[in-house]
Design an enzyme around this catalytic site. Structure first.
Site, short mmCIF file in Angstrom:
data_model
loop_
_atom_site.label_atom_id
_atom_site.label_comp_id
_atom_site.label_asym_id
_atom_site.label_seq_id
_atom_site.Cartn_x
_atom_site.Cartn_y
_atom_site.Cartn_z
N GLY A 1 -7.76 25.18 48.14
CA GLY A 1 -6.62 24.55 47.49
C GLY A 1 -6.89 23.16 46.96
O GLY A 1 -5.96 22.40 46.69
N HIS B 1 -5.70 15.87 49.09
CA HIS B 1 -4.75 14.81 49.45
C HIS B 1 -5.33 13.43 49.17
O HIS B 1 -5.27 12.53 50.01
CB HIS B 1 -4.31 14.96 50.89
CG HIS B 1 -3.80 16.33 51.22
ND1 HIS B 1 -2.76 16.93 50.52
CD2 HIS B 1 -4.21 17.26 52.14
CE1 HIS B 1 -2.55 18.14 51.01
NE2 HIS B 1 -3.40 18.36 51.98
N LYS C 1 19.79 -1.17 14.94
CA LYS C 1 21.08 -1.76 15.31
C LYS C 1 22.21 -1.10 14.51
O LYS C 1 23.27 -0.78 15.06
CB LYS C 1 21.07 -3.27 15.05
CG LYS C 1 22.43 -3.92 15.26
CD LYS C 1 22.39 -5.43 15.08
CE LYS C 1 23.77 -6.03 15.29
NZ LYS C 1 23.78 -7.50 15.28
N GLY D 1 0.81 -1.22 0.00
CA GLY D 1 0.00 0.00 0.00
C GLY D 1 0.83 1.26 0.00
O GLY D 1 0.41 2.29 -0.53
#
Length: 516
Positions: free
Chosen positions: A307, A278, A136, A34
């Site tokens: 926060g 937390h 490689k 293709g």
């Protein structure tokens, strides 16, 4: 002799532009299948692999590049006289560039109903062999495995050719590409053969982002993740870079809010919002719409919300954005943000807004990994929908209809609180949460203290059984009307008896949800 580029790609993005750039630099194009057809259709000169090797494609295309004229041309060490002699003796022309990406195995097996034969047929053999050979021999052969590499490589060619550092980076990317491919195959096979011997863990994730630091400023950290699934597929619309702790909190927020559906998911689908601090929820609520759910989640514990991380399971609209704009928050995640919300929150430049599509959640791996010294623990996610049909009323008093609704809500929340986990809730809103204590009654005390007078008539959920009746008696003394817990203690009878004496309803789910 003109340099030769071998192109054989499944992902044809950028192919024609790359080929045109290579031709402009004097390259000869060699291709198959293709890819050759795509280049020819673009009017570019290309030599088919079969014409180059003198051997036709066979076995329905399974064998086309596995030939000495291909692999000899890739693997020959140009500085080795014996290699040069072998090439000359066999009339093999060197190949200077290999451009390969592999059959779309992962996309194929993303369909859980894919046939075994279909999946196996999309396991690439020749492609990985060429990629590994080129990687490689990267001192002499450049290898491209990602369309994103094409522009930089063409720039390097125009500047005199890829240097040793670029070749090594490309080789690293190539080996990572084939490693990820093999890991995907092994993972799929392991899933299909789950009843047989447990295989070695195979996982490969690209480095997505170097984080400023980990849990603390003295700890280095890197985020690894796919860009196609989970948080890697989220769109950050504004705000600072995400931190290590942000990501942990976002994960907890998303898991919790998904208990109520997400982005119009089937089944239970209530507008809901979660505030996380937390990794523990400090406020969870449902509502008539996203803005109401958000207001109620914030009202659950306004002090702890400061926060925090917010998650909504509905797109954020202008009304919800107005509530968010008046707060200091770290992050907000939702299925989307409407234009009015984007405009309102744009002034909060540091607030991180993340748009996470439900499809990205569905595409994420269902394995949960946690590291420990020298190894990794792997478990299934604890995200199966709750099934109240399996629950049992163990007290003499049956819960009222309102209490049943509150018990279902509280049970959805408590599984996302760190053990020992206690949730006090009423009317689709958390009122008090006790998390991570060394004894269960300590968590009960914290949750009831946070709820205060709101505990009157509320329900209490516990992620694990009650080892003694002290928690039940404390809950009753402060107005709790019904309790839900897994059951399974050798002293269950004591807690049930306490409920009966004090008029509480108790439901046993038969399933524990520890979160460590």
């Amino acid at each position: 002799m003109a340099p030769t580029a071998l192109l054989s790609v499944s992902d044809k993005q950028g192919l024609v532009a790359l080929a045109e750039g290579l031709l402009a630099q004097g390259y000869r194009l060699l291709s198959s299948g293709g890819t050759a057809a795509a280049l020819a259709a673009a009017g570019l000169p290309v030599t088919k692999v079969a014409d180059h090797t003198g051997a036709p494609e066979i076995l329905g295309g399974r064998v086309k590049t596995l030939h000495p004229r291909i692999h000899g041309g890739i693997l020959a060490n140009r500085s080795d006289p014996s290699h040069r002699a072998d090439l000359a003796a066999q009339s093999i022309e060197p190949i200077d560039l290999v451009v390969v990406n592999l059959y779309p195995f992962r996309r194929t097996v993303a369909d859980p109903e894919v046939a075994w034969e279909t999946a196996v047929e999309t396991i690439d053999i020749g492609g990985p062999a060429m990629v590994r050979a080129a990687a490689k021999n990267h001192a002499d052969v450049a290898v491209l495995t990602d369309p994103a590499q094409y522009p930089g490589f063409l720039e390097a060619l125009a500047a005199g050719g890829p240097d040793a550092a670029l070749r090594r980076r490309l080789a690293l990317a190539a080996f990572a590409h084939t490693a990820a491919y093999d890991a995907a195959i092994a993972t799929w096979l392991a899933g299909r053969l789950a009843d047989e011997a447990t295989p070695a863990l195979q996982i490969e994730l690209p480095a997505r982002q170097s984080l400023r630091y980990g849990e603390n400023p003295h700890q280095g950290a890197i985020w690894y993740g796919s860009s196609e699934a989970g948080w890697g597929a989220a769109r950050q619309l504004q705000g600072k870079e995400l931190s290590y702790n942000n990501l942990l909190d976002l994960e907890a927020a998303l898991a919790t809010v998904r208990e109520f559906g997400y982005g119009g998911s089937p089944g239970l689908d209530l507008p809901a919002a979660v505030v996380i601090k937390h990794t523990n929820p400090c406020g969870v609520a449902s509502g008539g719409d996203g803005a109401e759910a958000l207001r109620r989640a914030l009202d659950a514990d306004r002090v702890s919300a400061f926060g925090g991380i917010v998650a909504l399971n509905r797109p954020v609209d202008g009304a919800a954005a107005e509530l968010l704009a008046g707060l200091f928050l770290e992050c907000v995640v939702a299925p989307g943000f409407l234009p009015a919300a984007r405009e309102r929150l744009a002034a909060k430049a540091n607030l991180r807004l993340l748009e996470l599509d439900p499809a990205a959640i569905a595409a994420a791996d269902r394995r949960q990994l946690r590291s420990l010294l020298g190894g990794v623990l792997v478990q299934e996610l604890d995200d199966a929908p709750i099934d109240p049909a399996l629950w049992q009323v163990v007290s003499q008093r049956q819960p009222s209809e309102r209490e049943w609704a509150d018990l279902r809500f509280a049970w959805r929340v408590v599984r996302h609180v760190r053990s020992n986990a206690i949730v006090v809730a009423a009317n689709g809103q958390s009122l008090g949460i006790g998390a991570g204590q060394m004894n269960r009654v300590g968590s009960v005390q914290l949750a009831l203290a946070a709820a205060g007078e709101r505990a009157q008539g509320a329900v209490l959920a516990s992620d694990g059984f009650f080892p003694f009746d002290d928690s039940v008696r404390l809950a009753a003394s402060l107005g709790i009307a019904a309790v839900i817990q897994p059951g399974g203690s050798v002293r269950d009878a004591d807690s049930i008896q306490a409920c009966d004496q004090l008029g509480l309803a108790m439901v046993s789910t038969g399933r524990r949800h520890f979160l460590h």
